[in-house]
Design an enzyme around this catalytic site. Structure first.
Site, PDB file in Angstrom:
ATOM      1  N   GLU A 140       8.909   2.404  11.587  1.00 37.58           N
ATOM      2  CA  GLU A 140       9.477   3.388  11.667  1.00 37.58           C
ATOM      3  C   GLU A 140       8.757   4.433  11.198  1.00 37.58           C
ATOM      4  OE1 GLU A 140      11.599   6.082   9.873  1.00 37.58           O
ATOM      5  OE2 GLU A 140      11.627   4.733   8.014  1.00 37.58           O
ATOM      6  N   GLU A 159      10.093  18.130  14.206  1.00 39.98           N
ATOM      7  CA  GLU A 159      10.604  17.766  12.744  1.00 39.98           C
ATOM      8  C   GLU A 159       9.607  18.904  11.273  1.00 39.98           C
ATOM      9  OE1 GLU A 159      11.128  14.315  10.307  1.00 39.98           O
ATOM     10  OE2 GLU A 159       9.313  14.296  11.351  1.00 39.98           O
ATOM     11  N   CYS A 175      13.538  11.715   6.952  1.00 42.27           N
ATOM     12  CA  CYS A 175      13.383  11.144   8.795  1.00 42.27           C
ATOM     13  C   CYS A 175      14.604  11.093   8.948  1.00 42.27           C
ATOM     14  CB  CYS A 175      12.780  10.094   8.890  1.00 42.27           C
ATOM     15  SG  CYS A 175      13.225   8.197   7.381  1.00 42.27           S
ATOM     16  N   LYS A 222       0.971  -1.048   0.100  1.00 45.02           N
ATOM     17  CA  LYS A 222       0.053  -0.165  -0.436  1.00 45.02           C
ATOM     18  C   LYS A 222       0.809   1.211  -0.234  1.00 45.02           C
ATOM     19  CE  LYS A 222      -2.651   3.103   0.783  1.00 45.02           C
ATOM     20  NZ  LYS A 222      -2.387   4.084   0.554  1.00 45.02           N
TER      21      LYS A 222
END
Length: 481
Positions: free
Chosen positions: A252, A384, A286, A177
């Site tokens: 993750e 972030e 990331c 997906k």
């Protein structure tokens, strides 16, 4: 590629290209707003069909030898390299990263397929000394079952192969997906899986509504494993939803990477390392450096040299070979980056270079930015950014650096620059992050474990640990008398 009309794509369930009768999702190039393609807007029904197909294929696929499964993976690896340019072009058009970075990602993505093709042959069991005579004690390794791989938009090839490589090598079957922001790369990878000869149902691709597809995945007991890369917020939802069936999870999640430069660092090496980390994919990674802490003794020198290099970066459409920094993925991402910069300036930080939204037609660009004199009151040091912004804070000591670096709920990646081995070792031992680059701004590789601590996730991808997530240990006690 499989198209209904020019640049329109289908999904693949049980070896068939399907979805032409569904509503579609439009994919646009963030560099110029142009239409790139459409994919079917699938939902629960399509996800259930893919799960059933994967479940039916699991028995025969898991019974193949590891060497047989490796043969399919090696063919996929070869096809990915042969189709590098097409994959890279699709990637750049749908999510904007510079074409040379897209080529690099294809190689990186292919390396996971190659690595796990071999690693699947090394899923070893055990024979354990018995506590009584007349018994043999063994541990067998079995594939966990049907795996759902849910991936983000920023690395549409590598995030898929890092998941399906070990899953397939271990004997699992998969449902892919991809993100609706960048699904076309996944369609091409599915096509290559088909060309590699994977049996029907072993690899399935469903595009469309994330919430509806995830609902089907989480509620169907035939899905035994979820592997997800994305935000911590969504990861927490998946943890809660998985509890009803005790599904296995690999997550993750978000990061907020600190980068520490101590006063005995080689400043030129540090500049090179930060450039490699910060501006790849326009800062939309990331593990890119989000918080830069520089010791006072070299602070001004680093800011000057680093800013000089940042000013050389060319911003533009990633399909241009000369471009270093492409667009952000969408307007929301652009607004967030701009907010972080403006908040920092309003609280006393100074923009050394950049700091501006770049208006270029329908493109979503922000200039590569260096901000100095930041502090912990600023949003950019607490959240972030996911953009090409490098905030730099002056620190007095390594103790202060460690304290600030660890003062976050995240623990994915961190970076340390120092030429002193004892000092570097001491600092890294105190950092609570799953990945640390020491004088290295690009630590990722297929053969090493990738993953975070704290709210940055659970489990590891890559390396020999990466395949462990897709197998179960089965203890067998054999009576010999």
């Amino acid at each position: 590629m499989n198209k209904v009309k020019e640049m329109d794509y289908l999904m693949n369930i049980n070896g068939e290209w399907v979805g032409e009768d569904l509503d579609t999702l439009k994919v646009t190039n963030p560099a110029n707003g142009e239409h790139v393609g459409t994919v079917p807007n699938g939902g629960e029904e399509e996800a259930q069909q893919a799960i059933e197909a994967a479940h039916e294929a699991f028995g025969s696929w898991s019974e193949l030898t590891a060497y047989d499964r490796a043969g399919y993976l090696k063919k996929l690896h070869q096809l990915m390299l042969e189709n590098q340019e097409e994959l890279a072009r699709i990637m750049t058009l749908e999510m904007g990263k510079p074409i040379h970075e897209s080529r690099g990602e294809v190689n990186y993505a292919a390396s996971f397929i190659e690595w796990f093709a071999e690693e699947g042959k090394r899923i070893y069991g055990e024979t354990i000394p018995a506590h009584v005579s007349g018994k043999r004690l063994q541990v067998w390794k079995k594939p966990v079952g049907v795996v759902a791989a849910i991936t983000p938009w920023n690395f549409p090839a590598a995030m898929l192969t890092r998941k399906i490589g070990p899953a397939l090598a271990a004997g699992c079957t998969v449902l892919m997906k991809p993100s609706s922001e960048s699904p076309l790369t996944a369609v091409k990878l599915m096509e290559l899986c088909e060309k590699a000869g994977f049996p029907k149902g072993v690899v399935n691709l469903v595009t469309g509504s994330s919430s509806k597809i995830a609902k089907a995945i989480m509620e169907n007991e035939k899905v035994r494993k979820i592997t997800f890369t994305g935000s911590t917020e969504v990861g927490k939802i998946l943890i809660k939803q998985s509890a009803d069936q005790v599904k296995r999870l690999s997550l993750e999640l978000g990061g907020h990477a600190p980068l520490i430069i101590l006063d005995d660092a080689n400043v030129d090496v540090a500049v090179k390392g930060v450039m490699a980390s910060k501006f790849r994919n326009a800062g939309q990674t990331c593990i890119c450096a989000n918080r830069i802490y520089v010791q006072a003794g070299i602070y001004e020198e680093f800011v000057e040299k680093f800013s000089r290099e940042v000013e050389k970066l060319k911003v533009g459409n990633g399909i241009d070979e000369s471009v270093n920094v492409g667009p952000l993925i969408n307007r929301d991402g652009l607004d967030k980056v701009n907010h972080h910069v403006q908040d920092a300036v309003s609280k006393g930080a100074s923009v050394v270079t950049g700091g501006e939204v770049i208006t270029e037609g329908e493109g979503v660009f922000f200039s590569p930015t260096v901000i100095k004199d930041v502090d912990q009151s600023m949003v950019v040091m607490q959240e972030e950014t996911f953009g090409p912004v490098a905030p730099i804070q002056k620190i007095d000591s390594e103790a202060e650096a460690v304290h600030l670096a660890n003062n976050t709920p995240y623990g994915l990646a961190a970076y340390v620059f120092t030429e002193n081995v004892a000092r570097g070792t001491r600092v890294i031992e105190q950092l609570n992050f799953g990945i640390v680059g020491w004088n290295d701004g690009a630590p990722s590789a297929a053969q090493v474990p990738f993953g975070g601590m704290k709210e940055s996730g659970m489990g590891r991808e890559g390396g020999h640990e990466g395949i462990d997530a897709f197998v179960e240990s089965q203890y067998v006690s054999i009576g010999m008398e």
